[in-house]
Design an enzyme around this catalytic site. Structure first.
Site, PDB file in Angstrom:
ATOM      1  CG  HIS A 138     -23.192 -34.242  17.888  1.00  0.00           C
ATOM      2  ND1 HIS A 138     -22.407 -35.347  18.130  1.00  0.00           N
ATOM      3  CD2 HIS A 138     -23.837 -34.499  16.723  1.00  0.00           C
ATOM      4  CE1 HIS A 138     -22.557 -36.227  17.162  1.00  0.00           C
ATOM      5  NE2 HIS A 138     -23.430 -35.730  16.295  1.00  0.00           N
ATOM      6  CG  HIS A 153     -23.713 -36.906   8.552  1.00  0.00           C
ATOM      7  ND1 HIS A 153     -22.978 -38.046   8.313  1.00  0.00           N
ATOM      8  CD2 HIS A 153     -24.093 -36.985   9.851  1.00  0.00           C
ATOM      9  CE1 HIS A 153     -22.935 -38.790   9.409  1.00  0.00           C
ATOM     10  NE2 HIS A 153     -23.599 -38.165  10.360  1.00  0.00           N
TER      11      HIS A 153
END
Length: 395
Positions: A298, A198
């Site tokens: 994504h 992340h």
């Protein structure tokens, strides 16, 4: 008087005559475009936590797309991108993304085919998907992984790390490894595991974690470092055999170009709501194929973005796996299928979603539900994290 020139055409039926924007829970922004003949297209232009800013950008850009024909998608994309002296970035590209999605929805509906048929046709009959199991500060990650397998998934993704200092203690490293180990022990070799750093893990920590995670045979490690530090991915890739993935915070083919040229990633992850929509992500997918890089769009977002991703996946030979936001912790029990009149379109069986066959994006939006929830709106912002000493850290 407007200085905008438009490509000439004779069929005015698909001219865009109206647009509406809906900020809806849990954290999404929907765009509805309507043409002169009443054909409707939906897009999902949003930056999570900056929905109002993207909304303002679309309102400002409306002078370009109102009166423009959905027949000329590429022309409008180029005008939206090149018509401004300043271009790129998350806000403008997310605005373009939603407009582009809606235009493809309109044109494909007008022609009576799914979007992928206009992009060369399907290369597969179904698309593999994965589900989230959290992992920031997990209490029962193994149970969550098993629940995902029961839901029909054959792959899961997790964060595994909470607030992370530039260099961390041995204890915190061990905790990250333990979370992944619990999941692997629970699911065995029945499913794949991807771990998302992340962008919250700095270079020094990434070196340690990549090596420590090697025994768990991960599908990929996502955003091993922040995208502004992508130059270190080459060295990180040498730390082990786990494929490296990134791309959610990259907004055009020009952002991806240096990654492809340097050979530092194995999986490209453009976001259909951030990276220029269907038009641009199809180009990114083709570039990735040329550099022997897999595609895994994504998408921790809503049903329109997910449907747009699937349209690309179905016609891109290098599409590896697709992220789904079903059950993701951001949704607060409000699933993306609740905004659909045909939720069965996203049914996951044996790890796959079947080919979408309805015209357009393949989904039917429940407009009554959208309007009702838009009255509620949202003010979603991502958390602001601090380390134990009070310093800001990456979320």
């Amino acid at each position: 008087m407007s200085s905008i020139s438009r490509l000439q055409h004779t069929d005015r039926g698909l001219d865009i005559v109206k647009f509406e924007l809906f900020e809806i829970p849990p954290r999404w922004l929907f765009l509805k475009l309507t043409t002169a003949n009443g054909t409707v297209g939906w897009g999902e232009p949003v930056i999570e936590g900056r929905a109002a800013t993207v909304k303002a950008a679309i309102e400002e850009l409306s002078v370009y797309f109102l009166g423009h024909s959905a027949h000329h998608i590429e022309d409008l994309w180029q005008m939206l991108y090149r018509g401004g002296f300043y271009r790129g970035g998350p806000i403008l590209m997310s605005a373009i993304s939603g407009i582009d999605q809606a235009l493809w929805d309109i044109k494909a509906k007008a022609l009576g085919v799914p979007v992928y048929e206009l992009l060369g046709g399907a290369v597969r009959n179904k698309m593999r998907v994965y589900g989230w199991i959290g992992g920031d500060k997990p209490s029962r990650v193994a149970d969550a992984a098993l629940a995902r397998i029961s839901d029909g998934y054959t792959a899961v993704k997790m964060n595994a790390s909470p607030e992370t200092e530039w260099l961390e203690t041995t204890k915190k490293v061990d905790e990250v490894i333990e979370r992944v180990a619990r999941v692997r022990e629970a699911i065995g070799d029945k499913a794949d595991i991807a771990v998302d750093f992340h962008g919250r893990v700095h270079k020094g920590m990434a070196k340690i974690l990549i090596r420590e995670l090697e025994p768990y045979k991960l599908l990929f490690i996502e955003e091993a470092v922040l995208p502004e530090n992508n130059e270190v991915l080459k060295n990180l890739g040498a730390m082990g055999s786990t494929p490296l993935a990134t791309g959610e915070r990259m907004y055009s083919r020009w952002d991806f170009k240096p990654l492809f040229e340097s050979g530092v990633i194995d999986v490209a992850q453009p976001d259909l709501s951030h990276a220029g929509g269907i038009s641009e992500v199809k180009r990114i997918a083709s570039m990735a194929e040329a550099y022997d890089v897999a595609l895994a769009p994504h998408c921790p977002l809503g049903p329109i973005a997910f449907a747009a991703c699937l349209q690309i996946d179905f016609c891109s030979v290098n599409a590896l796996i697709q992220e789904s936001s079903m059950g993701i912790h951001y949704n607060n029990a409000l699933e993306m299928t609740e905004y659909l009149l045909n939720p069965e379109a996203f049914k996951t069986e044996n790890g796959y979603v079947k080919l979408l066959e309805r015209p357009g994006l393949g989904i039917e939006i429940d407009e009554d539900k959208v309007r009702k929830m838009a009255a509620e709106g949202h003010q979603w912002k991502n958390p602001v994290w601090r380390n134990e000493d009070g310093s800001i850290t990456e979320w």
